[in-house]
Design an enzyme around this catalytic site. Structure first.
Site, mmCIF file in Angstrom:
data_model
loop_
_atom_site.group_PDB
_atom_site.id
_atom_site.type_symbol
_atom_site.label_atom_id
_atom_site.label_comp_id
_atom_site.label_asym_id
_atom_site.label_seq_id
_atom_site.Cartn_x
_atom_site.Cartn_y
_atom_site.Cartn_z
ATOM 1 N N TYR A 1 11.201 7.582 15.456
ATOM 2 C CA TYR A 1 11.008 7.637 13.993
ATOM 3 C C TYR A 1 12.085 8.522 13.374
ATOM 4 O O TYR A 1 12.730 8.153 12.394
ATOM 5 C CB TYR A 1 9.610 8.183 13.674
ATOM 6 C CG TYR A 1 9.320 8.231 12.185
ATOM 7 C CD1 TYR A 1 8.937 7.085 11.492
ATOM 8 C CD2 TYR A 1 9.454 9.420 11.469
ATOM 9 C CE1 TYR A 1 8.695 7.128 10.127
ATOM 10 C CE2 TYR A 1 9.203 9.470 10.104
ATOM 11 C CZ TYR A 1 8.819 8.319 9.438
ATOM 12 O OH TYR A 1 8.591 8.362 8.082
ATOM 13 N N MET B 1 3.122 4.487 -0.677
ATOM 14 C CA MET B 1 4.111 4.834 -1.708
ATOM 15 C C MET B 1 4.723 3.600 -2.353
ATOM 16 O O MET B 1 5.007 3.599 -3.554
ATOM 17 C CB MET B 1 5.215 5.690 -1.089
ATOM 18 C CG MET B 1 4.770 7.100 -0.803
ATOM 19 S SD MET B 1 6.151 8.116 -0.272
ATOM 20 C CE MET B 1 5.871 8.140 1.492
ATOM 21 N N ASP C 1 8.659 -9.798 5.957
ATOM 22 C CA ASP C 1 8.819 -8.952 7.142
ATOM 23 C C ASP C 1 10.271 -8.486 7.122
ATOM 24 O O ASP C 1 11.189 -9.313 7.233
ATOM 25 C CB ASP C 1 8.521 -9.760 8.413
ATOM 26 C CG ASP C 1 8.678 -8.913 9.675
ATOM 27 O OD1 ASP C 1 9.384 -7.875 9.634
ATOM 28 O OD2 ASP C 1 8.114 -9.289 10.716
ATOM 29 N N THR D 1 -0.180 8.402 7.108
ATOM 30 C CA THR D 1 -0.440 9.744 7.645
ATOM 31 C C THR D 1 -1.933 10.018 7.851
ATOM 32 O O THR D 1 -2.290 11.090 8.344
ATOM 33 C CB THR D 1 0.134 10.833 6.707
ATOM 34 O OG1 THR D 1 -0.392 10.624 5.396
ATOM 35 C CG2 THR D 1 1.649 10.816 6.671
ATOM 36 N N ARG E 1 0.859 -1.198 0.000
ATOM 37 C CA ARG E 1 0.000 0.000 0.000
ATOM 38 C C ARG E 1 0.887 1.237 0.000
ATOM 39 O O ARG E 1 2.125 1.138 -0.001
ATOM 40 C CB ARG E 1 -0.934 -0.009 1.219
ATOM 41 C CG ARG E 1 -0.200 0.193 2.522
ATOM 42 C CD ARG E 1 -1.123 0.262 3.720
ATOM 43 N NE ARG E 1 -0.445 0.921 4.829
ATOM 44 C CZ ARG E 1 -0.893 0.960 6.074
ATOM 45 N NH1 ARG E 1 -2.021 0.361 6.387
ATOM 46 N NH2 ARG E 1 -0.225 1.597 7.014
HETATM 47 P P1 NAD Z 1 2.225 3.079 4.566
HETATM 48 O O1 NAD Z 1 1.990 2.772 5.995
HETATM 49 O O2 NAD Z 1 1.093 3.464 3.714
HETATM 50 O O3 NAD Z 1 3.030 1.906 3.857
HETATM 51 C C1 NAD Z 1 4.127 1.289 4.499
HETATM 52 C C2 NAD Z 1 4.130 -0.173 4.121
HETATM 53 O O4 NAD Z 1 5.201 -0.809 4.838
HETATM 54 C C3 NAD Z 1 2.830 -0.882 4.536
HETATM 55 O O5 NAD Z 1 2.317 -1.630 3.466
HETATM 56 C C4 NAD Z 1 3.270 -1.754 5.685
HETATM 57 O O6 NAD Z 1 2.525 -2.944 5.836
HETATM 58 C C5 NAD Z 1 4.715 -2.035 5.329
HETATM 59 N N1 NAD Z 1 5.466 -2.523 6.471
HETATM 60 C C6 NAD Z 1 5.435 -2.067 7.754
HETATM 61 N N2 NAD Z 1 6.200 -2.834 8.533
HETATM 62 C C7 NAD Z 1 6.736 -3.794 7.734
HETATM 63 C C8 NAD Z 1 7.617 -4.885 7.960
HETATM 64 N N3 NAD Z 1 8.093 -5.176 9.173
HETATM 65 N N4 NAD Z 1 7.973 -5.664 6.903
HETATM 66 C C9 NAD Z 1 7.469 -5.395 5.660
HETATM 67 N N5 NAD Z 1 6.617 -4.401 5.398
HETATM 68 C C10 NAD Z 1 6.259 -3.603 6.427
HETATM 69 O O7 NAD Z 1 3.327 4.244 4.578
HETATM 70 P P2 NAD Z 1 3.948 5.165 3.438
HETATM 71 O O8 NAD Z 1 3.602 6.538 3.769
HETATM 72 O O9 NAD Z 1 3.671 4.634 2.081
HETATM 73 O O10 NAD Z 1 5.486 4.990 3.806
HETATM 74 C C11 NAD Z 1 6.455 4.412 2.954
HETATM 75 C C12 NAD Z 1 7.819 4.844 3.476
HETATM 76 O O11 NAD Z 1 7.942 6.270 3.377
HETATM 77 C C13 NAD Z 1 8.058 4.516 4.940
HETATM 78 O O12 NAD Z 1 9.405 4.123 5.132
HETATM 79 C C14 NAD Z 1 7.796 5.832 5.636
HETATM 80 O O13 NAD Z 1 8.450 5.932 6.869
HETATM 81 C C15 NAD Z 1 8.338 6.803 4.621
HETATM 82 N N6 NAD Z 1 7.812 8.169 4.719
HETATM 83 C C16 NAD Z 1 6.484 8.407 4.691
HETATM 84 C C17 NAD Z 1 6.040 9.721 4.756
HETATM 85 C C18 NAD Z 1 4.591 10.069 4.691
HETATM 86 O O14 NAD Z 1 4.245 11.206 4.982
HETATM 87 N N7 NAD Z 1 3.687 9.174 4.308
HETATM 88 C C19 NAD Z 1 6.964 10.769 4.869
HETATM 89 C C20 NAD Z 1 8.314 10.477 4.901
HETATM 90 C C21 NAD Z 1 8.737 9.172 4.824
#
Ligand code: NAD
Length: 250
Positions: free
Chosen positions: A155, A17, A62, A193, A15
């Site tokens: 974080y 990004m 994982d 978020t 899901r």
């Molecule tokens: P999201 O929660 O929508 O997606 C993150 C995905 O990582 C999920 O599908 C989740 O199941 C998976 N995940 C979590 N723990 C896991 C594990 N142990 N093993 C395998 N998969 C696992 O979040 P997102 O916003 O798409 O975030 C993607 C990346 O971008 C992350 O590293 C996040 O920290 C980073 N990020 C997000 C934002 C934001 O504002 N959304 C900003 C800066 C950085």
């Protein structure tokens, strides 16, 4: 197509990004292997990619498990023969102040966000070395560069560690032809978020920190990741690509 002939592995692709990157990479000609702990969502993304004519396989992964990484890399190599790109995207968020931080919460965030990147990297490097190179893209955050009161201190520490680990990998594997870069998104419209955006007071505070005055779209990050995955960035390593509407420019 910008990734024609390449094989890419993306963590956390069920899901947010990661899913947008898996779809974009397949659209640009890559064979995509993506993993996540969310199996149902991952299979749905796999089906979407197939329906659009792309080639992708979803595997349970994982990122804190060395066994999972070994199995995923072996499957990718058995199926597609090589690995050109790794996107260490999986991550978990958090909020709260230092005083509310239990050791268990600290360790969980560091385990997924920081140790998960280390484990993914060591799992793919031998295959990239054999192939004569590759591109590793580590998803950090704007909060891996500056501090803020909008997320959990663990974080921010985990994302800061991803930023500098990226540079160490870039230097140590430059002669192997392996490039390694970090991407630093600001607040992006993803499931991670959603709870923060749903809180009107918090959302206002977050928006006030963004010079462009809006949350980013996952596609706006995915195109940056695509650039770093492609040969267009062949002389770029150890770099930080900030995609944050201006947050860290202030
Ligand atoms: P999201 O929660 O929508 O997606 C993150 C995905 O990582 C999920 O599908 C989740 O199941 C998976 N995940 C979590 N723990 C896991 C594990 N142990 N093993 C395998 N998969 C696992 O979040 P997102 O916003 O798409 O975030 C993607 C990346 O971008 C992350 O590293 C996040 O920290 C980073 N990020 C997000 C934002 C934001 O504002 N959304 C900003 C800066 C950085």
């Amino acid at each position: 197509m910008r990734l024609e002939g390449k094989v890419a592995l993306i963590s956390g692709g069920a899901r947010g990004m990661g899913a947008v990157e898996a779809k974009l990479f397949a659209q640009e000609g890559a064979k995509v292997v993506f993993g996540d702990v969310l199996e149902e969502e991952g299979r749905a993304v796999e089906a979407d990619i197939a329906a659009a004519g792309g080639e992708a396989i979803f595997l349970k992964l994982d990122v804190t498990s060395e066994d999972d990484w070994r199995r995923v890399v072996e499957t990718a190599l058995a199926r597609f023969g090589k690995l050109d790109v790794l996107v260490n995207n999986a991550g978990i968020g958090g909020s709260g102040h230092l005083g509310d931080t239990s050791r268990a919460a600290w360790e969980r965030i560091m385990d997924v966000n920081s140790t998960g990147v280390y484990l993914g990297t060591v799992a793919v490097v031998p295959a990239m070395q054999r192939a004569g190179g590759g591109s590793i893209i580590n998803i950090s955050s704007q909060l891996g560069i500056v501090g803020a009161d909008t997320s959990h201190p663990a974080y921010q520490a985990s994302k800061g560690s991803v930023r500098i680990l990226t540079k160490a990998i870039a230097i140590q594997h430059a002669k192997d032809g392996i490039r390694c870069n970090s991407v630093h998104p600001g607040p992006i419209d993803t499931p991670m978020t959603a709870p923060k955006r749903d809180d009107a007071e918090f959302n206002e505070r977050m928006l006030s920190k963004i010079p462009m005055g809006r949350i980013g779209r996952p596609e706006e990050v995915a195109t940056g990741v695509l650039y770093l995955a492609s040969d267009e960035s062949s002389y770029v390593t150890g770099a930080e690509l900030v995609i944050d509407g201006g947050w860290v420019a202030q």
